[in-house]
Design a protein around this motif. Structure first.
Motif, PDB file in Angstrom:
ATOM      1  N   LEU A 133      -0.106  71.295 -83.044  1.00 25.01           N
ATOM      2  CA  LEU A 133      -1.213  72.281 -82.434  1.00 25.01           C
ATOM      3  C   LEU A 133      -0.920  72.003 -80.631  1.00 25.01           C
ATOM      4  CD1 LEU A 133      -3.990  71.460 -84.559  1.00 25.01           C
ATOM      5  CD2 LEU A 133      -2.637  73.680 -84.215  1.00 25.01           C
ATOM      6  N   GLY A 157      -2.601  72.278 -77.023  1.00 26.43           N
ATOM      7  CA  GLY A 157      -3.973  72.555 -76.317  1.00 26.43           C
ATOM      8  C   GLY A 157      -3.921  72.022 -74.880  1.00 26.43           C
ATOM      9  N   GLN A 201     -10.873  69.194 -79.080  1.00 27.61           N
ATOM     10  CA  GLN A 201     -11.347  70.354 -79.881  1.00 27.61           C
ATOM     11  C   GLN A 201     -10.186  70.522 -80.821  1.00 27.61           C
ATOM     12  OE1 GLN A 201     -14.758  70.412 -80.759  1.00 27.61           O
ATOM     13  NE2 GLN A 201     -14.728  68.897 -79.145  1.00 27.61           N
ATOM     14  N   LYS A 202     -10.159  70.940 -82.085  1.00 27.05           N
ATOM     15  CA  LYS A 202      -9.019  71.446 -82.996  1.00 27.05           C
ATOM     16  C   LYS A 202      -8.427  72.505 -82.417  1.00 27.05           C
ATOM     17  CE  LYS A 202     -10.511  69.185 -87.260  1.00 27.05           C
ATOM     18  NZ  LYS A 202     -10.670  69.497 -88.696  1.00 27.05           N
ATOM     19  N   ASP A 203      -9.225  73.385 -81.758  1.00 30.71           N
ATOM     20  CA  ASP A 203      -8.880  74.615 -81.267  1.00 30.71           C
ATOM     21  C   ASP A 203      -8.105  74.545 -79.778  1.00 30.71           C
ATOM     22  OD1 ASP A 203     -10.867  74.267 -79.654  1.00 30.71           O
ATOM     23  OD2 ASP A 203     -11.931  76.039 -79.875  1.00 30.71           O
ATOM     24  N   ARG A 229      -9.241  73.406 -77.141  1.00 29.20           N
ATOM     25  CA  ARG A 229     -10.279  73.155 -75.903  1.00 29.20           C
ATOM     26  C   ARG A 229     -10.599  71.593 -75.757  1.00 29.20           C
ATOM     27  NH1 ARG A 229     -15.058  76.680 -77.125  1.00 29.20           N
ATOM     28  NH2 ARG A 229     -15.213  75.572 -78.611  1.00 29.20           N
TER      29      ARG A 229
END
Length: 977
Positions: free
Chosen positions: A179, A181, A488-490, A492
């Motif tokens: 991921l 980010g 955060q996982k997304d 952010r």
């Protein structure tokens, strides 16, 4: 359900709070039923404690004054070692549990003027700020870090992408998708109410915490000009590591892994190009800290620290190289040419930047202060004491000697934390200088005064590895702010901002990080420093030549206190001017330290130090009183190990004592008792030996574990009194003449030692119904054939024994008679320590202490063999051990100092002349106080000759004894006339 432990009325009389062993807190409200009838109705039950709840109190926060009738607040204390704050209308706790006691139970709680006071079975009183606790969860605000600006791909990156797409296809491999980010490279609070954030995409944002608005600044890596040759630089934003804001908040410096220091403006109203500079071959940048707007200190991960002067072209004033494998993390500058740096390996380095003419400086001295843990903060006191804290949970004090070397003073564990991070040098309103500590207890960040036990702030962080920044101020109360960044996982980043209710009022005031600040903490009552992290099992004063410490030409001669604890540590503390001035930590034991002792020859300036504990280990050291350097004054002599089967951790030595023997090699006779009832006898010489391990002899006891012992020199013999768990006291006798002959043998000395030792105890008598926890013995002054022994035990009894001996020869001693008396119910709980002092100049006295957390003084009536209670003093810990010493003050008075060990060390000091006068007053039948010339009838003055006869009669003090009522009535009427 079950027993109710406490019931408490509210001040308005409308509420009753109760606690019980069903782990609940209940609130009852007085409600009307009919016009003239009311009833108490249960309106709320609080669940949260995990064990019995012992006490409860109503609290009145400052923001809720006058609202008690509708908004009651409760504080409870329980057996789960916590105190909890409740708001019944919210049906839950309003803050996280108050965890600060190092014990199993918090017994009591009360609230007054916004201060929560709790007391537990650790013998400590803790103070908490109610308003900060009530408001800390209410003043949490959450902000989302703005999105990064897009990064334009460079030509080289496009080329690599093209080559990758035209190459031959490879076999697909299943890989876990990573991921991507937003990555934060730095975050810092500044000006109290603003927060700046820099990202590894080049983003630079500032948050106004008053207006809750973000400001987008120019990317810190765009349009960067080199300050050296004015050329344009291509800075890779992904190499950003840290940032720091200048004290004036005009600019920010971002450090990179390539060693670049990028200076960016925080003024969003104008487009100002960023500038960069670096010192070649120094990289990567670890952290940055400002001294003032013109001076900045940069830490490099490879062990260097550079001090830059921020001119048109930044000039490296001092390049300081640690020379250790650690990474520099913290520093302190005393503004007197002394610079101190702490690293990641526990080292504290001292640089004298005023004495060096070169730009590159090496440390003048390096001290291993915090084992191998990070040194997270350093400060310098006005007295010149350097105070450092680290991840080992200890506060370390050191000083610079006259020859420029760092000398270790005291290492103080802080049990309420698992790792320390910040330290603030504060000055009290009375001018007293102190430090405030900040660190972690689990995942909670805690700010506290370790001396007073006062906890200012406790903030749940969710994990100490998160990026955080904290500010605190002591302006008209405690004001704090903390920013915690969470990914955060997304992709952010969320920033949780915690602040106190006073933050908005004081946020415009800058909080200095390296300067002294004022606070108004009351230091009248304090719990003191805990020099050990766990219970102290034994203490012993070190007396040079067997004499007490004294003062010569108004210069105090130091006394030393040796202590051992359950935390496996041994400390030698220097007692000077009524307090502990420094402490040296001796090598720790593999298991707990159960006993310590000291002894010294009258003609020498040295003392033997002995420690014992788990796995039947015993260590011997030599203390040189003539050495000014405490670290160099203690040397290791030898270690004692048993032969045969290997000792386990449950097999330990519980007590040890030593006495000097007159011999050419300055031998000491050392005896220790173990958990199997055996005695271990060792001869230790002060002269250094090639062999560092010694083997002694083992004497078999009665099988009961030895709890205590005492050695007494008596008429050419050594008497060993041994107390066991069965309540018995054994007496072993050793001939000094035989021991001296044994000690002066060379190679076969160990074999001869066994030949001269007795095989069984001389006698044994029952002193207590249960275990003998401690005993103290002394020969009777003026008598050559008797010894007095005092002992204490779990039966709450003090036993006094007078033993008569008969000497039938130079090597034969027999016990002729034992006279025993007991003082029952001498304490409310088990007694753990006793000290007997036979003193003809004042009076014979006995000190006792135990689980009741008091030290009691008794007067020994030798003729009747009885103890008379004199006084008792409460202490802040269980008295598990004690020892006494005396010293002469410059004014000629003699003071006696009693050291009591438990969860800490308590010192009780008093004037012996005053003590003697106080005891005389206690024993007096009447007290006569005179003032003026009331009893001057025999002075011959004409005034008294003309006075009435009744007046002259009442001037006779004997009338007070003959007719007290008439005497008092006459003088009462006389004073009213």
């Amino acid at each position: 359900l079950g027993s109710i432990f406490s019931v408490y009325f509210s001040s308005c009389g409308q509420y009753i709070a109760s606690t019980s062993d069903d782990r609940t807190v209940r609130l009852f409200h007085l409600q009307p039923i009919y016009e003239s009838q009311t009833e108490w109705k249960l309106i709320w039950t609080g669940w949260g404690h995990t064990a019995r709840v012992f006490d409860v109190s109503f609290a009145y926060p400052s923001h809720a004054l006058g609202e008690e009738s509708s908004h009651p607040t409760l504080v409870s204390a329980g057996e789960d070692s916590t105190a909890r704050i409740w708001s019944p209308l919210q049906t839950q706790e309003v803050s996280h549990p108050l965890r600060g006691h190092d014990c199993e139970s918090v017994w009591t709680v009360d609230v007054c003027d916004g201060i929560i006071v709790t007391g537990g079975n650790d013998g400590c009183v803790k103070l908490w700020d109610l308003d900060n606790r009530m408001m800390q969860d209410k003043d949490i605000r959450t902000f989302v870090v703005p999105k990064d600006p897009p990064i334009q791909s460079t030509h080289s990156e496009e080329k690599i992408t093209t080559e990758a797409t035209t190459s031959k296809p490879r076999k697909k491999q299943k890989k876990k998708q990573k991921l991507s980010g937003q990555l934060i490279c730095g975050m810092e609070l500044f000006k109290g109410h603003r927060l700046v954030v820099a990202t590894r995409a080049g983003g630079l944002f500032s948050l106004d915490l008053k207006r809750n608005t973000w400001t987008h600044h120019k990317c810190w890596h765009d349009n960067v000009i080199s300050l050296e040759d004015k050329s344009k630089l291509q800075i890779d934003p992904t190499t950003g590591t840290c940032l720091s804001v200048s004290p004036s908040a005009a600019k920010v410096i971002v450090g990179t892994t390539e060693g670049w220091l990028v200076v960016a403006s925080l003024d969003s109203s104008c487009d100002v190009a960023s500038h960069a500079f670096r010192c070649p071959s120094y990289r990567p940048v670890q952290s940055i800290s400002w001294i003032d707007d013109d001076n900045v200190v940069v830490f490099y991960a490879r062990g260097s620290v550079i001090w830059f002067r921020m001119e048109d072209i930044p000039l490296p004033l001092h390049i300081m190289t640690l020379g250790t494998p650690g990474i520099p993390l913290s520093f302190a500058y005393d503004y007197k040419q002394s610079f101190y740096i702490g690293d990641s390996r526990g080292n504290l380095a001292y640089f004298d930047i005023g004495q060096s003419e070169r730009n590159e400086i090496t440390p003048r001295s390096v001290l291993k202060a915090h084992a191998k843990e990070h040194v997270t903060a350093v400060t310098v006191m006005q007295s010149g004491i350097i105070v450092s804290v680290g991840n080992d949970g200890c506060m370390h004090q050191s000083k610079v000697t006259n020859n420029g070397q760092l000398q270790r003073l005291v290492s103080i564990p802080v049990p309420a934390t698992t790792g320390l991070k910040h330290i603030w040098n504060v000055t009290q309103s009375n001018g007293q200088e102190d430090v405030i500590l900040g660190g972690f207890y689990g995942n909670d960040y805690v700010v506290m005064d370790n001396i007073n036990g006062y906890e200012f702030v406790r903030i749940p962080t969710g994990g100490r590895q998160k990026r955080q920044d904290f500010h605190i101020g002591f302006f008209n109360g405690c004001s704090h702010a903390m920013a915690i960044c969470t990914g955060q996982k997304d992709g952010r980043n969320i920033i949780d901002f915690h602040s106190s209710h006073l933050f908005d009022e004081t946020s415009t005031l800058p909080v200095p990080r390296h300067q002294r600040i004022d606070t108004n903490i009351n230091t009248t009552y304090n719990i003191g420093h805990s020099y050990h992290a766990e219970t102290i099992n034994d203490v012993a004063w070190v007396k040079c030549g067997g004499k007490p410490a004294y003062c010569h030409n108004s210069v105090p001669i130091s006394a030393y206190l040796l202590s051992g604890s359950n935390d496996c540590s041994v400390k030698l503390m220097e007692f000077r001017n009524g307090t502990f001035a420094s402490a040296k930590e001796l090598p720790p034991h593999e298991s707990c330290v159960r006993g310590v002792c000291t002894s010294s020859h009258p003609a020498t300036n040295t003392s033997l130090l002995v420690t014992c504990g788990g796995k039947l280990t015993m260590e011997c050291y030599l203390l040189d009183h003539s050495s000014a350097d405490m670290d160099a004054s203690v040397t290791a002599l030898c270690s004692y190990r048993t032969t045969g089967s290997k000792a386990t951790i449950d097999h330990r030595m519980n007590a040890v004592r030593s006495v000097p023997l007159p011999s050419n090699e300055n031998y000491h006779f050392v005896v220790s008792g173990d958990s199997e009832g055996n005695l271990h006898v060792v001869m230790v010489s002060e002269l250094p030996k090639d062999r560092k391990t010694t083997i002694g002899e083992i004497l078999k006891g009665n099988g009961r574990p030895v709890l205590c012992l005492e050695l007494v020199t008596f008429n050419g013999f050594l008497l060993a009194f041994v107390g066991t768990t069965g309540g018995d006291i054994q007496l072993w006798t050793f001939s000094i003449a035989k021991l001296i002959g044994c000690s002066e043998a060379s190679e076969d000395g160990r074999r001869k030692l066994g030949d001269v030792l007795p095989s069984t105890a001389s006698c044994e008598f029952k002193a207590h119904q249960s275990g003998v926890n401690d005993l103290s013995a002394s020969p009777v002054v003026g008598e050559s054939e008797s010894v007095v022994v005092c002992s204490v035990g779990d039966d709450q009894t003090v036993s006094t024994c007078h033993i008569h001996f008969a000497v039938s020869g130079p090597e034969s001693l027999s016990c002729e008679g034992i006279r025993l008396s007991t003082t029952q119910c001498a304490s409310a709980s088990a007694l753990k320590a006793v000290e007997l002092i036979l003193d003809d100049s004042t009076f014979h006295r006995v000190y006792t202490s135990g689980h009741d957390e008091t030290v009691t003084l008794w007067k020994l009536d030798f003729a009747r063999l009885s103890l008379k209670y004199v006084t008792s003093v409460p202490i802040g810990t269980e008295g598990s051990c004690l020892d006494c010493c005396q010293y002469n003050r410059p004014d000629g008075t003699i003071r006696e100092v009693v050291a009591v060990g438990g969860l800490g060390t308590e010192l009780l000091s008093f004037n012996l002349t005053t003590l003697l006068a106080a005891c005389a007053l206690i024993e007096a039948n009447s007290l006569l106080i005179t003032a003026g010339a009331g009893f001057s009838a025999d002075s011959g003055l004409q005034t008294y000759e003309q006075a009435p006869l009744s007046y002259r009669e009442m001037c006779d003090p004997s009338k007070l004894v003959e007719d007290p009522l008439k005497f008092q009535q006459f003088w009462l009427a006389f004073t009213r006339s």
